[in-house]
Design an enzyme around this catalytic site. Structure first.
Site, mmCIF file in Angstrom:
data_model
loop_
_atom_site.group_PDB
_atom_site.id
_atom_site.type_symbol
_atom_site.label_atom_id
_atom_site.label_comp_id
_atom_site.label_asym_id
_atom_site.label_seq_id
_atom_site.Cartn_x
_atom_site.Cartn_y
_atom_site.Cartn_z
ATOM 1 C CE LYS A 66 3.451 7.120 5.094
ATOM 2 N NZ LYS A 66 2.541 5.691 4.038
ATOM 3 C CD GLU A 116 -6.127 -5.214 -0.041
ATOM 4 O OE1 GLU A 116 -5.464 -4.219 0.154
ATOM 5 O OE2 GLU A 116 -6.746 -5.011 -1.987
ATOM 6 N NE ARG A 151 -9.602 -3.288 -1.780
ATOM 7 C CZ ARG A 151 -9.068 -1.627 -2.065
ATOM 8 N NH1 ARG A 151 -9.312 -0.717 -0.622
ATOM 9 N NH2 ARG A 151 -8.686 -1.451 -3.013
#
Length: 625
Positions: free
Chosen positions: A284, A367, A395
C-alpha cells in the site's frame, strides 16, 4: 510533474496491450506520478491506488474489457483503472463537482461494471454478473478485485460459499496489502500471513501431480483418487487452502508489483474450469515514500505538499475530540469499551487503543458484527461505544433493531461524518442515519453543534440513558459560534430575538449556518428566534410548545426529509394545535452527488445565504396569501 508520454496515448485497454513489455515499468511510473499530482490537489484515496498500479495494468493486458467484466470492491482503488479506460484527459476533475468520481460509476464509463463505495460487495455482485452471462450464453470472464481488509466482511464469505459451485470464467483477485484503513485484525489476516510466508502451495501441488503421472499404470489412478478424496491424505499431498475448501482453485501468492508474473497467473486462471482465487501481495502506497511510510495517513487524504507529504491544511475535528473524551471517561470508568470496524484512526480512537488495549476492539470491516458484539458486551454490564461513520452504520440496520433496541441493551453509537461529507459523493454522504434511527423504538439520539455539546452528549448517552443511545457529529471541526453562546443543555437551546414572530428550528452544525442567517435576516429587517435541538429523538415536548407560539416556523435539516426530525416536529406541532405556517427544508428523496461540502449545502439551500433566501421567499408568499 511528468510529461506522460505513454499514459497520454492510452484511450482504452487495447492501447495498454500495445505497450511493449519493456515499457510497462515506465507506464507504471507515469501512472504513479499522475496519481500523486492529482490527489495532492483534489484529495482522495492515494495509498490504495498506488498499491494496485501493476495489478491494474496486468489485468488490462490480460483480459478483454469491457467484454470481460471487472468489479472493484469499495472502488476507492480504481483510479488507475480510470486512467487506462479513456479518462486520462478528465482525471484532473477527480472528485470535483461534475467531474469523474473517486469510485466506479456505471453512468460514467462502460468499463465500470458495478457502482461501489462500501466494502465486501464485489464477489456477490460479480457472481451475479457471471450468472447473468451464463444465462445469456456469454462465455466472457468476470473478475472481482477484493482487498484483504474487505475480506473480513461477512458478505464476502457468503458470496464465496455460493460461488464455489460455479463452473468457470469466474475469478476473484485477492489484493493482499496487509491493511484496510487501519491495520488488519482477526483470523483471516493471520491466515493470509501464513499463506504468504509459505509459497509452497502451487509448487507442491504441481510437483506431486507430475511425479504421480510418471508412475506406470497406477500413477494416473492415484492422482484421480487423491483429487476426488475427502480424506486427510488429500490434504497432506495437496496442501489445501481455505479457498480450495470453498471450491476455488488457489493461485498464489503472486508478487503484485511484477506485471509479468501477474499476467502469467491470469493466463492460468482463464484456463481453469473452476472458479479461481488469485492471491496477489502488494504494498500500500507503493512508489511514493510518504505513503509507503504512512499508508494509513494517505489512505484517504486532503490536499498535501508532494515534496514533503505534509497536509496543506489541518484542524482539530470532532473525531479527535471524541477520542479525547473517550480517554478521559475511561480513566475513571473501567467498564467503558470502544469498538471500531477497521477505522481506529478515522474515528479518533488511536490513543484509546494504546491506553486501554484490553477494552479496545477492532472487529474488522464488519459493522453488523460490531453492533451485535457490542450488545453482547452490554448484556454483561460493560459500557460499549461503537464509533462508526454514518454511511457505514447503514449496514447494521437489522442489528440495531433486533439486537440492540429490541433487546433493550445499553449500546452507545458515536456516529462520525454525519451529514454532507463532500467529494466522496453519494456512497459516503451521512444523510440517512437520522431517518434510519428515527424509526427505531427505544432509541435516543443527540446531535450537538460544538465540542462542549459533544462531551455533554457523550456523558448523557453513557451514564443517564438506557437502551440504544446515539451521539452524531459532522466531519471536520467547529463552525461559527455566536459570541457568548454556549451549549448549556443536551435537550435544546434558544438564541436570538425571543420576541420575534418567526422561528428557525435546526440541530447539529446547521445551527452555525442558522446563526449567521439570523444576522443576514436582521439586516433585511426580519427578526427571528433560533431553537437549537440537541436531543433530536425523542423531541422534548417543551420545544414543541415553545414553537407553537410563533406565526411561522422553518425547520432546516441536513438529512433526508422522509422520516426525518423535521417531519416528526411538524406532526407534533399539529398535535398541539399550531395554526401558523410551517416550512420544511431538507434533502428530498435524492442522493447528493460529489462536490465540496460548501457547494452541496449551497445547492441544497442549507447554508446561511440559502436559509436567508428561503425565509425571505416564504414570507413573501405568505403575504400574498
Amino acid at each position: 510533474m511528468g510529461e506522460y508520454k505513454l499514459l497520454s496515448t492510452i484511450k482504452s485497454p487495447e492501447d495498454v496491450k500495445k505497450i511493449k513489455s519493456e515499457d510497462v515499468p515506465s507506464l507504471c511510473t507515469e501512472i504513479r506520478e499522475k496519481l500523486v499530482e492529482v490527489v495532492s490537489v483534489n484529495g482522495g484515496h492515494l495509498s490504495p491506488n498506488l498499491g494496485v498500479v501493476e495489478l491494474t495494468v496486468a489485468m488490462h493486458r490480460s483480459f478483454d474489457f469491457p467484454k470481460d467484466s471487472l468489479v472493484w470492491d469499495v472502488g476507492h482503488q480504481s483510479y488507475t483503472h480510470k486512467l487506462l479506460t479513456g479518462r486520462f484527459s478528465k482525471f484532473d476533475t477527480l472528485r470535483q463537482k461534475d467531474g469523474i468520481s473517486g469510485f466506479p460509476k456505471r453512468a460514467e464509463s462502460i468499463y465500470d461494471d458495478f457502482n461501489t463505495g462500501h466494502s465486501s460487495t464485489s464477489i456477490s455482485a460479480a457472481f451475479g454478473i457471471a450468472n447473468a452471462k451464463l444465462l445469456s450464453g456469454d462465455q466472457s470472464h468476470t473478475i472481482a478485485v477484493i482487498g484483504d481488509g474487505s475480506f473480513t466482511g461477512g458478505l464476502a464469505f457468503e458470496a464465496m460459499n455460493n460461488a464455489g459451485r460455479f463452473n468457470k470464467n469466474f475469478i476473484v483477485v485477492l489484493n493482499d496489502n496487509k491493511m484496510s484503513i487501519s491495520k488488519n485484525v482477526g483470523a483471516i489476516p493471520r491466515y493470509l500471513t501464513t499463506v504468504r510466508i509459505q509459497p509452497w502451495y502451487i509448487r507442491v501441488k504441481r510437483g506431486t501431480e507430475k511425479i504421480l503421472t510418471k508412475i506406470p499404470v497406477i500413477g494416473w489412478g492415484i492422482k484421480g483418487v487423491l483429487r476426488r478424496s475427502k480424506s486427510k491424505i488429500k490434504n497432506l499431498v495437496y496442501k489445501n487452502t481455505l479457498f480450495d475448501c470453498f471450491g476455488f482453485t488457489y493461485l498464489g501468492p503472486i508478487d503484485g508489483h511484477n506485471v509479468e508474473e501477474l499476467e502469467n497467473a491470469f493466463t492460468a486462471a482463464k484456463k481453469s474450469r473452476t472458479p479461481v482465487l488469485v492471491h496477489v501481495v502488494t504494498k500500500k502506497g507503493k512508489g511514493y515514500q510518504p505513503a509507503e511510510d504512512n499508508p494509513g495517513e494517505f489512505h484517504g487524504i486532503g490536499q498535501f505538499d508532494i515534496d514533503s507529504g505534509e497536509p496543506i491544511s489541518s484542524h482539530k475535528g470532532f473525531s479527535a475530540e471524541f477520542g479525547k473524551t473517550m480517554c478521559e471517561f475511561a480513566q475513571t470508568d473501567d467498564k467503558l469499551c470502544a469498538i471500531t470496524a477497521a477505522m481506529t484512526g478515522g474515528t479518533g480512537l488511536n490513543e484509546f487503543s494504546k491506553q486501554y488495549k484490553n477494552r479496545f476492539f477492532d472487529v474488522g470491516i464488519a459493522e453488523e458484527h460490531a453492533v451485535t458484539f457490542g450488545c453482547g458486551l452490554a448484556s454483561k454490564g460493560m459500557r460499549p461505544v461503537f464509533a462508526v461513520y454514518s454511511t457505514f452504520l447503514q449496514r447494521a440496520y437489522d442489528q440495531l433493531i433486533h439486537d440492540a433496541a429490541l433487546g433493550d441493551l445499553h449500546l452507545v453509537l458515536a456516529v462520525d461524518r454525519a451529514g454532507i461529507v463532500g467529494a466522496d459523493g453519494e456512497t459516503h454522504q451521512g444523510v440517512f442515519d437520522v431517518s434510519m434511527l428515527n424509526s427505531i423504538p427505544n432509541t435516543t439520539v443527540f446531535s450537538p453543534t460544538y465540542f462542549d455539546g459533544l462531551r455533554m452528549s457523550m456523558y448523557e448517552a453513557l451514564y443517564n440513558q438506557e437502551g440504544l443511545a446515539v451521539v452524531r457529529y459532522p466531519r471536520g471541526g467547529e463552525l461559527y459560534k455566536p459570541e457568548g453562546f454556549g451549549e448549556e443543555s443536551t435537550d435544546y437551546n434558544i438564541y436570538g430575538d425571543t420576541n420575534a414572530d418567526y422561528l428557525i428550528v435546526t440541530y447539529g452544525r446547521m445551527f452555525s449556518y442558522a446563526a449567521r442567517a439570523y444576522g443576514l435576516l436582521k439586516e433585511q429587517g426580519v427578526n427571528v428566534c433560533l431553537l437549537k435541538l440537541c436531543k433530536i429523538k425523542p423531541i422534548n415536548s417543551e420545544t414543541v410548545e415553545y414553537a407553537k407560539g410563533f406565526k411561522s416556523v422553518w425547520f432546516f435539516e441536513e438529512g433526508i426529509k422522509n422520516g426525518g426530525i423535521a417531519r416528526t416536529f411538524s406532526d407534533m406541532l399539529t398535535h398541539v394545535g399550531f395554526t401558523g405556517n410551517y416550512h420544511l427544508k431538507a434533502i428530498h428523496d435524492k442522493f447528493v452527488k460529489q462536490m465540496s461540502v460548501n457547494e452541496a449545502l449551497k445547492m441544497l439551500k442549507l447554508d446561511s445565504e440559502g436559509m436567508t433566501e428561503v425565509v425571505i421567499k416564504d414570507l413573501a408568499n405568505e403575504k400574498k396569501t
